[in-house]
Design an enzyme around this catalytic site. Structure first.
Site, mmCIF file in Angstrom:
data_model
loop_
_atom_site.group_PDB
_atom_site.id
_atom_site.type_symbol
_atom_site.label_atom_id
_atom_site.label_comp_id
_atom_site.label_asym_id
_atom_site.label_seq_id
_atom_site.Cartn_x
_atom_site.Cartn_y
_atom_site.Cartn_z
ATOM 1 N N GLY A 127 2.502 -6.556 -2.329
ATOM 2 C CA GLY A 127 3.892 -6.108 -2.376
ATOM 3 C C GLY A 127 4.155 -5.049 -3.428
ATOM 4 N N PHE A 128 3.385 -5.101 -4.509
ATOM 5 C CA PHE A 128 3.658 -4.171 -5.608
ATOM 6 C C PHE A 128 2.360 -3.738 -6.285
ATOM 7 C CE2 PHE A 128 7.232 -6.957 -4.988
ATOM 8 C CZ PHE A 128 8.303 -6.067 -4.942
ATOM 9 N N GLY A 129 2.347 -2.484 -6.741
ATOM 10 C CA GLY A 129 1.242 -2.014 -7.569
ATOM 11 C C GLY A 129 1.477 -2.431 -9.018
ATOM 12 N N GLY A 130 0.466 -2.212 -9.831
ATOM 13 C CA GLY A 130 0.628 -2.407 -11.263
ATOM 14 C C GLY A 130 0.648 -3.840 -11.744
ATOM 15 N N GLY A 178 -4.914 1.647 -7.563
ATOM 16 C CA GLY A 178 -3.713 2.478 -7.530
ATOM 17 C C GLY A 178 -3.392 3.014 -8.907
ATOM 18 N N MET A 212 4.090 -1.418 3.932
ATOM 19 C CA MET A 212 4.863 -2.652 3.703
ATOM 20 C C MET A 212 6.147 -2.619 4.521
ATOM 21 S SD MET A 212 4.558 -2.866 -0.407
ATOM 22 C CE MET A 212 2.980 -2.635 -1.251
ATOM 23 N N HIS A 272 -3.830 -0.495 5.068
ATOM 24 C CA HIS A 272 -3.651 -1.913 4.731
ATOM 25 C C HIS A 272 -2.250 -2.287 5.186
ATOM 26 C CE1 HIS A 272 -3.194 -5.043 1.217
ATOM 27 N NE2 HIS A 272 -3.178 -5.607 2.402
ATOM 28 N N GLY A 289 -6.015 -4.953 -6.004
ATOM 29 C CA GLY A 289 -4.980 -5.427 -6.913
ATOM 30 C C GLY A 289 -5.493 -5.575 -8.337
ATOM 31 N N GLY A 290 -4.920 -4.794 -9.244
ATOM 32 C CA GLY A 290 -5.287 -4.912 -10.656
ATOM 33 C C GLY A 290 -6.682 -4.428 -10.988
HETATM 34 C C1 DX5 Z 1 -0.515 -4.297 -3.363
HETATM 35 C C2 DX5 Z 1 -1.335 -3.223 -2.683
HETATM 36 C C3 DX5 Z 1 -2.349 -2.597 -3.547
HETATM 37 C C4 DX5 Z 1 -1.780 -1.875 -4.735
HETATM 38 C C5 DX5 Z 1 -2.786 -1.881 -5.823
HETATM 39 O O1 DX5 Z 1 0.320 -4.879 -2.433
HETATM 40 O O2 DX5 Z 1 -2.009 -3.762 -1.567
HETATM 41 O O3 DX5 Z 1 -3.182 -1.733 -2.801
HETATM 42 O O4 DX5 Z 1 -1.441 -0.553 -4.457
HETATM 43 O O5 DX5 Z 1 -2.198 -1.341 -6.935
HETATM 44 P P1 DX5 Z 1 -2.839 -1.503 -8.374
HETATM 45 O O6 DX5 Z 1 -4.211 -0.907 -8.311
HETATM 46 O O7 DX5 Z 1 -1.904 -0.754 -9.242
HETATM 47 O O8 DX5 Z 1 -2.878 -2.986 -8.663
HETATM 48 ZN ZN ZN Z 2 -3.602 -2.482 -0.503
#
Ligand code: DX5
Ligand code: ZN
Length: 233
Positions: free
Chosen positions: A156-159, A208, A51, A80, A187-188
Site C-alpha cells: 500500500g505504501f512505499g518507505g 523504491g 493500487m 505488481h 518492501g523496505g
Molecule cells: C508497496 C509496494 C512496493 C513499494 C516499495 O506496496 O509494493 O513496491 O514501492 O517501496 P520501498 O522500497 O520504499 O519500501
Molecule cells: Zn510492489
C-alpha cells in the site's frame, strides 16, 4: 534512447541478481525523467505498483500512466497488481505495455485460472504473498508461475520498514522453486536489508525509496546490486 524491447522475458534461465526500481517512489510530476535517471545503471526491470484503493488503502497509478511511459523506455515492465480483480484488468495492463503481471493470492478464488489467463495474454506471471500469507496458499500453482513475490511490508505504501520475519518464508520458497523461477522480495529493501534478503534466497529486489529517493538513482542501484551479489546463494 533505444526503446527496442529486446528483453521481453524475465530472462528466466538467468540466475543473476536483479534490482527492480519501484516507480512508486519517483516524482510523479517527472516520471519520464525518473526513468531516464536509470540510464547506465545495472537495471533492466521497472517495478510498477498498481493500487486500487480496495485491496490496499491507497491509489497509485494505472493503465494510462503505464501506456504513456511505454514508448520512452525499453525496461522490462514488472507490474505488481495490488488490486481486487486482477483477472478483469490484466489484459488492459498487457495492452498498455506490461511484460509481466503479478497478482495477489489473497484476492483470487481460482488461482490456476488466473495464471492461465495471464499466460494466454503472452506475458510471464507471478504470484504475490502478503507478509503473513503462507506458502500453502500457492501450493497448487507453485509449478505454474514464473515468479513468486514475497511482501516484506504490508502493501500500500512505499518507505516502510523491512519485516525480517518474512525471511524464513523466503528460505522455504527458495528450496521449493526451480532454478528458472524467480523469487522477488518487495518492501523496505535498502543497503542495510538487502544482504539478509539475498542470503535467504531472493534473487529479484524491488527498491523504491532506496533508488528513487536518492540523489543518484543509478549509483544507488549499483550499490544494491553489489551488496546482493556478494552474498547471493
Ligand atoms: C508497496 C509496494 C512496493 C513499494 C516499495 O506496496 O509494493 O513496491 O514501492 O517501496 P520501498 O522500497 O520504499 O519500501
Ligand atoms: Zn510492489
Amino acid at each position: 534512447m533505444n526503446c527496442d524491447r529486446a528483453n521481453s522475458s524475465f530472462a528466466l534461465s538467468d540466475p543473476s541478481i536483479r534490482i527492480a526500481p519501484s516507480l512508486l517512489a519517483a516524482d510523479f510530476s517527472r516520471l519520464r525523467e525518473s526513468v531516464d535517471a536509470l540510464a547506465g545503471a545495472d537495471v533492466d526491470t521497472l517495478h510498477l505498483d498498481v493500487m486500487d484503493g480496495h485491496f490496499v488503502p491507497n491509489i497509485s497509478f494505472g493503465v494510462p500512466v503505464i501506456r504513456s511511459l511505454r514508448p520512452h523506455t525499453s525496461l522490462f515492465f514488472d507490474a505488481h497488481l495490488m488490486i481486487q480483480e486482477p483477472k478483469r484488468y490484466a489484459e488492459a495492463f498487457v495492452k498498455a505495455g506490461c511484460d509481466h503481471i503479478t497478482f495477489h493470492i489473497e484476492v483470487v478464488d481460482n488461482p490456476a485460472d488466473v495464471v492461465r489467463h495471464i499466460r494466454d495474454l503472452g506475458v510471464s506471471v507471478g504470484v504475490c504473498l502478503n507478509p503473513t500469507t503462507e506458502i500453502e496458499t500457492i501450493e497448487s500453482i507453485l509449478d505454474a508461475v514464473d515468479m513468486v513475490l514475497v511482501m516484506s511490508v504490508w502493501p500500500g505504501f512505499g518507505g516502510q520498514s523491512f519485516m525480517a520475519e518474512v525471511l524464513p518464508k523466503v528460505e522455504r520458497l527458495r528450496s521449493r522453486l526451480k532454478p528458472n523461477q524467480r523469487l522477488e522480495i518487495d518492501g523496505g529493501i535498502a543497503p542495510d536489508t538487502i544482504e539478509a534478503a539475498a542470503r535467504a534466497g531472493a534473487d529479484t529486489f524491488v527498491a523504491g525509496t532506496a533508488v528513487f529517493g536518492q540523489a543518484d538513482p543509478a549509483a544507488a542501484v549499483g550499490n544494491l546490486h553489489n551488496l546482493a551479489s556478494r552474498v547471493a546463494r
